[in-house]
Design an enzyme around this catalytic site. Sequence first.
Site, short mmCIF file in Angstrom:
data_model
loop_
_atom_site.label_atom_id
_atom_site.label_comp_id
_atom_site.label_asym_id
_atom_site.label_seq_id
_atom_site.Cartn_x
_atom_site.Cartn_y
_atom_site.Cartn_z
N TYR A 12 -14.19 18.21 -16.32
CA TYR A 12 -14.66 16.83 -16.34
C TYR A 12 -15.89 16.72 -15.43
CZ TYR A 12 -14.71 11.83 -15.52
OH TYR A 12 -15.10 10.53 -15.41
N LYS A 52 -6.28 7.85 -19.59
CA LYS A 52 -6.41 8.45 -20.93
C LYS A 52 -5.06 8.41 -21.67
CE LYS A 52 -10.43 9.13 -19.07
NZ LYS A 52 -10.86 10.36 -18.45
N ASP A 64 -5.70 20.02 -13.94
CA ASP A 64 -5.92 18.70 -14.52
C ASP A 64 -5.32 18.72 -15.93
OD1 ASP A 64 -6.98 16.47 -15.87
OD2 ASP A 64 -8.79 16.45 -14.64
N ARG A 92 0.85 -1.20 0.00
CA ARG A 92 0.00 0.00 0.00
C ARG A 92 0.88 1.25 0.00
NH1 ARG A 92 -2.14 1.57 4.68
NH2 ARG A 92 -2.83 -0.52 5.25
#
Length: 371
Positions: free
Chosen positions: A106, A205, A180, A54
């Site tokens: 977005y 993406k 972003d 983790r």
Amino acid sequence: MSKKSLETITSQAGNHLDDNKAVALPLYFSSNYRHDSLEEAKQFNYHEGYTYSRVATPNRRALEKTMAELENGTEGFALSSGMAAIQLALSVLKTGDQLISLDDLYGGDFRYFRYLESHYNIQFDQWNGEKIADLIAKITPKTKIVWLETPSNPTMKELDIKEIATKVHEKNPQILVIVDNTFYSPIYQQPLTLGADVVVHSATKYLSGHNDLLGGILVCKDQALAEQYFDYYITTGDTLDSFDSWLLLRSLKTLSIRMKQHTKNAKKIVKYLQGEKSVSKVLYPGKGGMVSFYLKDKQDVEKILNNVKVITFAESLGGIESLITIPYYQTHADVEEEQRKRLGITPTLLRLSVGLEDANDLIEDIKQALK
Ligand SMILES: *Cc1c(COP(=O)(O)O)cnc(C)c1O
């Protein structure tokens, strides 16, 4: 050595890191790592060694280091989705803080901003992206974050990150300007170099580029901020697993060449669409693979979505294969009707993610669909 170029960084992403001298970084499947002694365990440095997956894995760390270098930051974080990266970016907010965002983002961002507003009493304000003075006028002593996305989705408007970051920081250097950078990738835009504090990506993406994984990236400059993010990140555990980190690192090796070819293809398609009689307007910022366009007739929208054969009617973007979506009913369905109208997100707007197929095949596909 002078700063390496982006092509050199991407081509050799993850190389020279393996203890066994493997050229391509091998995939490490282990949830945990052994300690040599009590003394070593007591002095363990979470930023260097490995204990538990983790916290870090060799594959994820190689990816994070590469992204930090590409985005010109100090620390990188790889997460299980773009939204997880966005959540990490916003984790610095406290009840009563103000968040100002661009109004053309977005769609999922708005859902999360509204959640923060209703659950944590975050003041959420929007800016229309036009006059920077209007953005500055919205700043209050409570403002903690200015959130931007450029080019905007799906209307492809570009912002001047440098100018905005300068003006915001003049007003208050403590405010975090977060960008972003999903649509341009670091190949076309490096927000931190332009003065932003934090950059996030949906790695699903362009960074991945193959429509085969979900991931997110956050890169920041300030070391104290990086420590704050690190604590939240290892505690909440939205981390990217080793296999997807390995895949993503592999994808980064071709990022630069892919982005350039996406642009070449997109330019050809834009030229065709501008001359296509069924199309009333084309939105393209001049680089990258994202093109939006308005059709004059609703029936032509249906024709395209129902009849494309080379292009795939599916959500998402940034992959080698071309995808077409209708933001009004898909990615932006949750944005309030009034806001969609103002932004020009109508039922006749289509968004095309231009892939790496032969551009002429893509053009012929649209033509046959419109027949
Ligand atoms: C897809 C996308 C996101 C969300 O990323 P996920 O990987 O789907 O969680 C955020 N921002 C932009 C610009 C996107 O295109």
